[in-house]
Design a protein around this motif. Structure first.
Motif, short mmCIF file in Angstrom:
data_model
loop_
_atom_site.label_atom_id
_atom_site.label_comp_id
_atom_site.label_asym_id
_atom_site.label_seq_id
_atom_site.Cartn_x
_atom_site.Cartn_y
_atom_site.Cartn_z
N ILE A 140 -15.23 -34.41 -4.80
CA ILE A 140 -15.76 -34.23 -6.14
C ILE A 140 -16.22 -32.78 -6.26
N GLN A 141 -15.67 -32.05 -7.24
CA GLN A 141 -15.89 -30.62 -7.38
C GLN A 141 -17.01 -30.25 -8.35
N ASP A 142 -17.43 -31.16 -9.21
CA ASP A 142 -18.41 -30.81 -10.23
C ASP A 142 -19.23 -32.05 -10.59
N GLY A 143 -20.37 -31.82 -11.23
CA GLY A 143 -21.22 -32.91 -11.67
C GLY A 143 -22.28 -33.26 -10.65
N HIS A 146 -21.32 -33.58 -6.86
CA HIS A 146 -20.61 -32.40 -6.34
C HIS A 146 -20.66 -32.34 -4.82
N ARG A 161 -10.49 -40.02 -17.01
CA ARG A 161 -11.43 -40.43 -15.97
C ARG A 161 -10.72 -41.18 -14.87
N VAL A 177 -15.54 -40.95 -12.66
CA VAL A 177 -15.73 -39.50 -12.70
C VAL A 177 -14.63 -38.89 -13.57
N ASN A 178 -14.96 -37.81 -14.26
CA ASN A 178 -13.95 -37.06 -15.01
C ASN A 178 -12.88 -36.60 -14.02
N ARG A 180 -10.89 -34.25 -14.02
CA ARG A 180 -10.86 -32.79 -13.79
C ARG A 180 -11.86 -32.34 -12.75
N HIS A 181 -12.80 -33.20 -12.40
CA HIS A 181 -13.84 -32.85 -11.44
C HIS A 181 -13.50 -33.22 -10.01
#
Length: 185
Positions: A140-143, A146, A161, A177-178, A180-181
């Motif tokens: 997971i890259q963001d949020g 992370h 999602r 999770v989105n 894109r994340h």
């Protein structure tokens, strides 16, 4: 026979000082009727903004690019409320004019122009380039999550999602999770 006097003045009869400036209003359409509502309002001479974007969707187990409304069930129309309200309300595909209490929701011109510019800049494409397979380990890259590792379970249909199985201290939690994340490991 007497001629009836008109109670309502048409837009053409009003002087420039009497005319109200045209406002953008948010229009709620019937389900999946954005195109019908748009063409109906345009035939009546009303300016309509109904942004569409290209999305990658899974259709019959194949990834395809389709045009989809940016705001499903809604569009923007620019008109004079006092002169064209009934015309808008009775147009095909229209459910209602969005209102807060008794006041119709207006949208500033700068917001409409901002959406138009954003769509032109992004080339009207929404989606991700990477595709993930069930069981694949991702990060997971963001949020708020992370940096955590998870197992990709599935992409949710018609959205951006994904469902992931999060592994933390011998506990598995299913999170949404989105897409894109997340990134490949």
């Amino acid at each position: 026979m007497k001629s009836m006097t008109r109670i309502d003045q048409s837009v053409e009869d009003k002087t420039p000082l009497e005319r109200e400036p045209l406002q953008w209003y948010v229009i709620n359409t019937k389900p999946h009727q954005e195109a019908t509502a748009k063409s109906s309002l345009e035939r009546a001479g009303i300016e309509v903004f109904s942004p569409y974007v290209k999305e990658r969707r899974l259709i019959r187990r194949q990834r395809k690019i389709v045009l989809a409304p940016l705001f499903p069930g809604y569009l923007f129309a620019r008109f004079d409320m006092s002169d064209h309200y009934r015309l808008v309300m009775y147009a095909r595909g229209i459910r209602d004019v969005v209102a807060f209490g008794q006041e119709p929701a207006t949208v500033d011109d700068t917001i409409i122009e901002g959406i138009r510019r954003r769509l032109e800049d992004s080339n009207s494409m929404i989606g991700v380039n990477a595709s993930f397979n069930p069981g694949q380990v991702v990060r997971i890259q963001d949020g708020p999550l992370h940096g955590l590792e998870a197992i990709f379970e599935k992409e949710m249909t018609g959205s951006e999602r994904a469902v992931l199985l999060l592994r933390a201290l011998s506990y598995q939690a299913r999170v949404v999770v989105n897409i894109r994340h997340i990134a490949n490991m």
